[in-house]
Every structure is written in C-alpha cells, then in structure tokens.
Design a protein around this motif. Structure first.
Motif, PDB file in Angstrom:
ATOM      1  N   ILE A   9       4.618  51.863 -11.030  1.00 54.60           N
ATOM      2  CA  ILE A   9       4.311  52.855 -10.003  1.00 54.60           C
ATOM      3  C   ILE A   9       3.242  52.216  -9.119  1.00 54.60           C
ATOM      4  N   GLY A  10       3.669  51.758  -7.947  1.00 50.29           N
ATOM      5  CA  GLY A  10       2.762  51.033  -7.063  1.00 50.29           C
ATOM      6  C   GLY A  10       2.256  51.910  -5.929  1.00 50.29           C
ATOM      7  N   LEU A  11       1.020  51.652  -5.539  1.00 45.47           N
ATOM      8  CA  LEU A  11       0.484  52.239  -4.314  1.00 45.47           C
ATOM      9  C   LEU A  11       0.236  51.074  -3.371  1.00 45.47           C
ATOM     10  N   ILE A  12       0.556  51.232  -2.101  1.00 48.84           N
ATOM     11  CA  ILE A  12       0.331  50.145  -1.154  1.00 48.84           C
ATOM     12  C   ILE A  12      -0.241  50.709   0.133  1.00 48.84           C
ATOM     13  N   TRP A  13      -1.352  50.081   0.575  1.00 46.08           N
ATOM     14  CA  TRP A  13      -1.940  50.524   1.841  1.00 46.08           C
ATOM     15  C   TRP A  13      -2.709  49.380   2.478  1.00 46.08           C
ATOM     16  N   SER A  14      -3.051  49.571   3.757  1.00 40.05           N
ATOM     17  CA  SER A  14      -3.973  48.658   4.435  1.00 40.05           C
ATOM     18  C   SER A  14      -5.196  49.462   4.838  1.00 40.05           C
ATOM     19  N   GLN A  15      -6.350  48.849   4.736  1.00 43.58           N
ATOM     20  CA  GLN A  15      -7.593  49.585   4.983  1.00 43.58           C
ATOM     21  C   GLN A  15      -8.644  48.687   5.610  1.00 43.58           C
ATOM     22  N   THR A  16      -9.612  49.339   6.264  1.00 44.26           N
ATOM     23  CA  THR A  16     -10.793  48.634   6.762  1.00 44.26           C
ATOM     24  C   THR A  16     -11.814  48.538   5.620  1.00 44.26           C
ATOM     25  N   PRO A  17     -12.901  47.800   5.837  1.00 53.51           N
ATOM     26  CA  PRO A  17     -13.931  47.752   4.796  1.00 53.51           C
ATOM     27  C   PRO A  17     -14.498  49.133   4.447  1.00 53.51           C
ATOM     28  N   ASP A  18     -14.399  50.094   5.385  1.00 55.51           N
ATOM     29  CA  ASP A  18     -14.864  51.467   5.105  1.00 55.51           C
ATOM     30  C   ASP A  18     -13.765  52.350   4.513  1.00 55.51           C
ATOM     31  N   ARG A  19     -12.639  51.761   4.151  1.00 53.21           N
ATOM     32  CA  ARG A  19     -11.495  52.447   3.546  1.00 53.21           C
ATOM     33  C   ARG A  19     -10.747  53.355   4.529  1.00 53.21           C
ATOM     34  N   VAL A  20     -10.919  53.125   5.828  1.00 54.06           N
ATOM     35  CA  VAL A  20     -10.104  53.858   6.806  1.00 54.06           C
ATOM     36  C   VAL A  20      -8.668  53.351   6.717  1.00 54.06           C
ATOM     37  N   ILE A  21      -7.716  54.309   6.630  1.00 52.52           N
ATOM     38  CA  ILE A  21      -6.290  53.912   6.659  1.00 52.52           C
ATOM     39  C   ILE A  21      -5.557  54.503   7.862  1.00 52.52           C
ATOM     40  N   ASP A 126     -10.135  43.240   8.450  1.00 51.57           N
ATOM     41  CA  ASP A 126     -11.531  43.094   8.866  1.00 51.57           C
ATOM     42  C   ASP A 126     -11.721  43.629  10.280  1.00 51.57           C
ATOM     43  N   THR A 127     -11.751  44.953  10.367  1.00 53.26           N
ATOM     44  CA  THR A 127     -11.939  45.574  11.669  1.00 53.26           C
ATOM     45  C   THR A 127     -12.759  46.841  11.484  1.00 53.26           C
ATOM     46  N   GLU A 128     -13.429  47.254  12.537  1.00 51.94           N
ATOM     47  CA  GLU A 128     -14.208  48.501  12.467  1.00 51.94           C
ATOM     48  C   GLU A 128     -13.592  49.509  13.397  1.00 51.94           C
ATOM     49  N   VAL A 129     -13.057  50.583  12.825  1.00 48.97           N
ATOM     50  CA  VAL A 129     -12.497  51.659  13.641  1.00 48.97           C
ATOM     51  C   VAL A 129     -12.934  52.977  13.033  1.00 48.97           C
ATOM     52  N   SER A 130     -13.023  53.995  13.876  1.00 49.85           N
ATOM     53  CA  SER A 130     -13.295  55.303  13.287  1.00 49.85           C
ATOM     54  C   SER A 130     -11.953  55.934  12.937  1.00 49.85           C
ATOM     55  N   GLY A 131     -11.912  56.554  11.779  1.00 48.97           N
ATOM     56  CA  GLY A 131     -10.644  57.111  11.323  1.00 48.97           C
ATOM     57  C   GLY A 131     -10.808  58.508  10.790  1.00 48.97           C
ATOM     58  N   ASP A 132      -9.696  59.107  10.415  1.00 48.51           N
ATOM     59  CA  ASP A 132      -9.730  60.436   9.812  1.00 48.51           C
ATOM     60  C   ASP A 132      -8.893  60.502   8.539  1.00 48.51           C
ATOM     61  N   ALA A 133      -8.399  59.352   8.099  1.00 46.77           N
ATOM     62  CA  ALA A 133      -7.652  59.293   6.833  1.00 46.77           C
ATOM     63  C   ALA A 133      -8.194  58.107   6.046  1.00 46.77           C
ATOM     64  N   TYR A 134      -8.468  58.344   4.769  1.00 48.67           N
ATOM     65  CA  TYR A 134      -9.151  57.333   3.947  1.00 48.67           C
ATOM     66  C   TYR A 134      -8.375  57.050   2.664  1.00 48.67           C
ATOM     67  N   ALA A 135      -8.430  55.783   2.248  1.00 48.81           N
ATOM     68  CA  ALA A 135      -7.875  55.402   0.947  1.00 48.81           C
ATOM     69  C   ALA A 135      -8.830  55.863  -0.146  1.00 48.81           C
ATOM     70  N   PRO A 136      -8.287  56.111  -1.331  1.00 49.73           N
ATOM     71  CA  PRO A 136      -9.192  56.395  -2.451  1.00 49.73           C
ATOM     72  C   PRO A 136      -9.923  55.125  -2.860  1.00 49.73           C
ATOM     73  N   GLU A 137     -11.024  55.288  -3.581  1.00 50.57           N
ATOM     74  CA  GLU A 137     -11.658  54.104  -4.171  1.00 50.57           C
ATOM     75  C   GLU A 137     -10.759  53.578  -5.278  1.00 50.57           C
ATOM     76  N   ILE A 138     -10.790  52.262  -5.466  1.00 49.31           N
ATOM     77  CA  ILE A 138     -10.019  51.693  -6.577  1.00 49.31           C
ATOM     78  C   ILE A 138     -10.695  52.154  -7.872  1.00 49.31           C
ATOM     79  N   PRO A 139      -9.965  52.851  -8.733  1.00 48.63           N
ATOM     80  CA  PRO A 139     -10.607  53.370  -9.957  1.00 48.63           C
ATOM     81  C   PRO A 139     -11.056  52.237 -10.877  1.00 48.63           C
ATOM     82  N   PRO A 140     -12.067  52.483 -11.697  1.00 46.53           N
ATOM     83  CA  PRO A 140     -12.602  51.428 -12.566  1.00 46.53           C
ATOM     84  C   PRO A 140     -11.614  50.938 -13.618  1.00 46.53           C
ATOM     85  N   GLN A 141     -10.514  51.669 -13.811  1.00 47.45           N
ATOM     86  CA  GLN A 141      -9.488  51.229 -14.784  1.00 47.45           C
ATOM     87  C   GLN A 141      -8.651  50.078 -14.233  1.00 47.45           C
TER      88      GLN A 141
END
Ligand SMILES: NC(=O)c1ccc[n+]([C@@H]2O[C@H](COP(=O)([O-])OP(=O)(O)OC[C@H]3O[C@@H](n4cnc5c(N)ncnc54)[C@H](OP(=O)(O)O)[C@@H]3O)[C@@H](O)[C@H]2O)c1
Length: 168
Positions: A9-21, A126-141
């Motif tokens: 069960i894969g999740l795939i996304w692209s994000q900025t360093p601030d987790r904006v998707i 590696d870009t800085e944009v303001s967004g309104d949708a965010y990726a979750p943090e990668i869980p510690p597992q």
C-alpha cells in the motif's frame, strides 16, 4: 508484495521542504521528471485518490485502461465512467484487496491513509510556495530506504530529489 509478504500500500506525493503539496486546487510546480517518476511507480497499478484530486486531474489522466481507479467521496451519487467509488480509505482498501495500490492524495486522503501505508514515495521539491494542502509528516515507524541525489529539473527552475520510505 513487500518483503514480509504483506500487500503493498503505497503513498506517493511531491512536496516542498514545508510539506506543501497543493495550492488553490492544483500543484504549484511542474517538473517533467517528477511526472515521469510518478508514471514509472504507478503505471498499471491500482490507484486511489480523493474526489478533489480527481477534480484537479486533467481528464485524460484520470483513468487508464490498464489500471483500476478508485475515488473516495462521501457523495453516494458520485459516478464517473471507468472509476470506482468508495466512501472511505478503509472501504477503498477493502474493495481493491489484494491489489498493489498507490494512494495519490490529496491532503485529506494522505492523512487518513498513512496509517495503512507500507511504503511512502516522496519527491522533495526545493521551492518555496505558499500552499493550502499539506503532506502528513513521515511517521516514526518509517525509515528512509532509498534516496537519489539532488537533480536540476529540465524546467530550468526547480531542484528535486526522490525518496522512498519503508515501514520498519
Ligand atoms: N503534490 C502532490 O503530490 C499532490 C498529490 C495529490 C493532490 N495534490 C493537491 O492536493 C490538493 C487536494 O487535496 P485535498 O485535501 O483538498 O483533497 P483530497 O484529499 O484530494 O480530496 C478530499 C475529498 O475526498 C473526500 N474525503 C476526504 N476524506 C474522506 C473521508 N474520511 N471519507 C470519505 N470521503 C473523504 C471528500 O470528497 P467529497 O467532498 O466528494 O465527499 C473530500 O472533499 C490539490 O491542491 C491537489 O492538487 C498534490
């Protein structure tokens, strides 16, 4: 299947360093190499997405003859030719069992699906944009299982890196 015989069960996304998707219903960058990477990972696989991500996709990218597409919505009357409907992440996973599945987002669906993920594939942009949708943090597992070097996109603007995280 994963190494321990579990369903992938894969999740795939692209994000900025601030987790904006995402921003304003779309993805605020265009990286041809990331589109190719996304296709390499998901081609021929069953895909699951939220209704708003479905709406954001160009029509020709929504369904493909070689794969199942499941859209998650609370609207029981939602229908689109070539796609299946599910009313939750759990229902989408049950409906597609035992397929290898890739969850494409967006933010609401990632937040609900991350607890079921066996692998998470992230493009760090590696870009800085303001967004309104965010990726979750990668869980510690999860552990970082694979990473590429940092590449410059042919779009002439952005640098990116592919990362893959596996459940411990
Ligand atoms: N950078 C990336 O890799 C990437 C990937 C995908 C998407 N995105 C971006 O992310 C943004 C969209 O994300 P989003 O969070 O707004 O929308 P989303 O997760 O794509 O879809 C949200 C919709 O899914 C349904 N939904 C959500 N949770 C549910 C639940 N628990 N049970 C049943 N249905 C549920 C609802 O549909 P109904 O309203 O129909 O009930 C809800 O409106 C866009 O900007 C898109 O471009 C970025």
């Amino acid at each position: 299947m994963t190494e321990n015989g579990k369903r992938t069960i894969g999740l795939i996304w692209s994000q900025t360093p601030d987790r904006v998707i995402g921003a304003n219903g779309g993805i605020p960058w265009q990286i041809p190499e990331d589109v190719q990477h996304f296709q390499d990972v998901t081609s021929g696989r069953t895909i699951i997405m939220g209704r708003r991500t479905w709406d954001a996709l160009p029509e020709q990218a929504r369904v493909a003859p070689d794969r199942r597409t499941v859209v998650i919505t609370r609207n029981p009357e939602w229908f689109a030719p070539g796609a299946e409907r599910a009313s939750s992440v759990e229902e989408a996973l049950a409906l597609t069992d035992p397929d290898e599945v890739w969850v494409l987002g967006g933010a609401e669906i990632f937040a609900a699906a991350v607890e079921f993920a066996t692998v998470i594939v992230v493009t760090e942009v590696d870009t800085e944009v303001s967004g309104d949708a965010y990726a979750p943090e990668i869980p510690p597992q999860f552990v970082l299982a694979f990473t590429t070097g940092i590449s410059r996109s042919s779009n002439g603007k952005d640098s990116f890196q592919f990362r893959s995280y596996a459940r411990k």
